[in-house]
Design a protein around this motif. Structure first.
Motif, PDB file in Angstrom:
ATOM      1  N   LYS A   1       0.817  -1.210   0.000  1.00 59.13           N
ATOM      2  CA  LYS A   1       0.000   0.000   0.000  1.00 59.13           C
ATOM      3  C   LYS A   1       0.849   1.258   0.000  1.00 59.13           C
ATOM      4  O   LYS A   1       0.499   2.248  -0.626  1.00 59.13           O
ATOM      5  CB  LYS A   1      -0.935   0.017   1.213  1.00 59.13           C
ATOM      6  N   ASP A   2       1.983   1.213   0.691  1.00 53.81           N
ATOM      7  CA  ASP A   2       2.787   2.431   0.777  1.00 53.81           C
ATOM      8  C   ASP A   2       3.410   2.822  -0.561  1.00 53.81           C
ATOM      9  O   ASP A   2       3.910   3.928  -0.722  1.00 53.81           O
ATOM     10  CB  ASP A   2       3.827   2.349   1.896  1.00 53.81           C
ATOM     11  N   ALA A   3       3.373   1.928  -1.564  1.00 55.40           N
ATOM     12  CA  ALA A   3       3.838   2.304  -2.902  1.00 55.40           C
ATOM     13  C   ALA A   3       2.953   3.411  -3.478  1.00 55.40           C
ATOM     14  O   ALA A   3       3.418   4.254  -4.241  1.00 55.40           O
ATOM     15  CB  ALA A   3       3.842   1.098  -3.834  1.00 55.40           C
ATOM     16  N   TYR A   4       1.688   3.405  -3.089  1.00 54.68           N
ATOM     17  CA  TYR A   4       0.767   4.448  -3.537  1.00 54.68           C
ATOM     18  C   TYR A   4       0.954   5.707  -2.708  1.00 54.68           C
ATOM     19  O   TYR A   4       0.827   6.811  -3.209  1.00 54.68           O
ATOM     20  CB  TYR A   4      -0.681   3.964  -3.468  1.00 54.68           C
ATOM     21  N   GLY A   5       1.262   5.508  -1.405  1.00 56.74           N
ATOM     22  CA  GLY A   5       1.503   6.643  -0.515  1.00 56.74           C
ATOM     23  C   GLY A   5       0.372   7.643  -0.560  1.00 56.74           C
ATOM     24  O   GLY A   5      -0.776   7.294  -0.788  1.00 56.74           O
ATOM     25  N   GLY A   6       0.725   8.899  -0.368  1.00 54.82           N
ATOM     26  CA  GLY A   6      -0.270   9.971  -0.425  1.00 54.82           C
ATOM     27  C   GLY A   6      -0.525  10.439  -1.832  1.00 54.82           C
ATOM     28  O   GLY A   6      -1.395  11.252  -2.086  1.00 54.82           O
ATOM     29  N   GLY A   7       0.275   9.927  -2.760  1.00 52.75           N
ATOM     30  CA  GLY A   7       0.127  10.326  -4.150  1.00 52.75           C
ATOM     31  C   GLY A   7       0.968  11.550  -4.462  1.00 52.75           C
ATOM     32  O   GLY A   7       1.302  12.339  -3.581  1.00 52.75           O
ATOM     33  N   ILE A   8       1.349  11.666  -5.720  1.00 52.69           N
ATOM     34  CA  ILE A   8       2.069  12.837  -6.209  1.00 52.69           C
ATOM     35  C   ILE A   8       1.459  13.251  -7.534  1.00 52.69           C
ATOM     36  O   ILE A   8       0.728  12.483  -8.162  1.00 52.69           O
ATOM     37  CB  ILE A   8       3.581  12.550  -6.386  1.00 52.69           C
ATOM     38  N   LYS A   9       1.760  14.455  -7.960  1.00 50.68           N
ATOM     39  CA  LYS A   9       1.292  14.947  -9.257  1.00 50.68           C
ATOM     40  C   LYS A   9       2.415  14.780 -10.265  1.00 50.68           C
ATOM     41  O   LYS A   9       3.562  15.127  -9.995  1.00 50.68           O
ATOM     42  CB  LYS A   9       0.909  16.429  -9.177  1.00 50.68           C
ATOM     43  N   LEU A  10       2.101  14.212 -11.428  1.00 55.00           N
ATOM     44  CA  LEU A  10       3.059  14.058 -12.517  1.00 55.00           C
ATOM     45  C   LEU A  10       2.454  14.611 -13.797  1.00 55.00           C
ATOM     46  O   LEU A  10       1.233  14.539 -14.009  1.00 55.00           O
ATOM     47  CB  LEU A  10       3.404  12.584 -12.743  1.00 55.00           C
TER      48      LEU A  10
END
Length: 184
Positions: free
Chosen positions: A163-172
Motif C-alpha cells: 500500500k505504501d507504494a501508492y503513498g499519499g500520491g504525487i502529481k506528474l
C-alpha cells in the motif's frame, strides 16, 4: 502500446465512484459495471464514451457495442501475497470467463459452450457478480499491508503491491496534464 487508460483505486473509493457515476457522468459517458449492466463480465469497471465505437474482434457481430473506454480497477486489501490470493484470482477469472461465454457463446469452442450452458444456468448473473465481488473483497476488513488487483490480466504475483507504494500520491505531468500518480 495499449488501447486504453487504466485507473486503480481502493475498493472503498471504487464503490463510491460507482455510486457517483450514476448521477455525475455527462450524458455522453456510461459506466459499465456489474451493477449497471447485466451483460457485463469483467471484474473491473469501464467508463465509455457512447459517441465512439471500440471494435473488438471477439465482440464483432455480438450486438455488444462498446465505446472508447477507461478501465477502473478496484484495489482490495490483502495481508500478503500467498497461495490463497492466487486461488482467488483463478476463481475470479473463471467466473468472468463463465459470464463472458454466456454472452458470446455463439463464438466459443464446443467445450466453452458446454461450460457456459451446463454450469452457469443454475446461477443468475447477479449471483455470479456478487460471488465474484465477495471473493475479491474477502480481506478488505483486515489491515493488510498490500493491495491486490484481481481484475488485471497480468499475473496476480505482479498485481499485489504494498500500500505504501501508492503513498499519499504525487502529481506528474502526462501529455501536458498534471495527473495524480502513486508516490513510488
Amino acid at each position: 502500446w495499449d488501447d486504453d487508460l487504466d485507473i486503480a483505486m481502493p475498493r472503498e473509493d471504487f464503490n463510491r465512484f460507482v455510486i457517483l457515476c450514476n448521477t455525475q457522468l455527462p450524458n455522453f459517458l456510461r459506466l459499465r459495471w456489474i451493477t449497471t449492466d447485466n451483460h457485463y463480465w469483467f471484474p473491473f469497471a469501464k467508463v465509455e464514451n457512447i459517441n465512439t465505437l471500440f471494435l473488438d474482434k471477439n465482440l464483432f457481430d455480438s450486438g455488444i457495442n462498446m465505446g472508447i473506454f477507461i478501465d477502473i480497477f478496484p484495489l482490495d486489501s490483502v495481508v500478503s501475497f500467498n497461495r490463497k490470493i492466487e486461488t482467488r484470482k483463478r476463481i475470479v477469472k473463471h467466473i468472468s470467463s463463465f459470464r463472458y461465454y454466456r454472452e458470446i457463446a455463439w463464438k466459443c469452442s464446443f467445450l466453452k459452450k458446454l461450460i457456459s450452458h451446463v454450469l452457469t444456468p443454475f446461477c443468475s448473473q447477479r449471483f455470479l457478480n456478487n460471488l465474484q465481488v465477495r471473493i475479491m473483497t474477502r480481506d478488505n476488513n483486515k489491515n493488510g499491508r498490500f493491495v491486490a488487483n484481481y481484475g488485471s490480466n497480468y499475473s496476480i504475483r505482479k498485481q499485489v503491491i504494498e500500500k505504501d507504494a501508492y503513498g499519499g500520491g504525487i502529481k506528474l505531468v502526462f501529455e501536458g496534464r498534471l495527473l495524480n500518480s502513486p508516490s513510488k
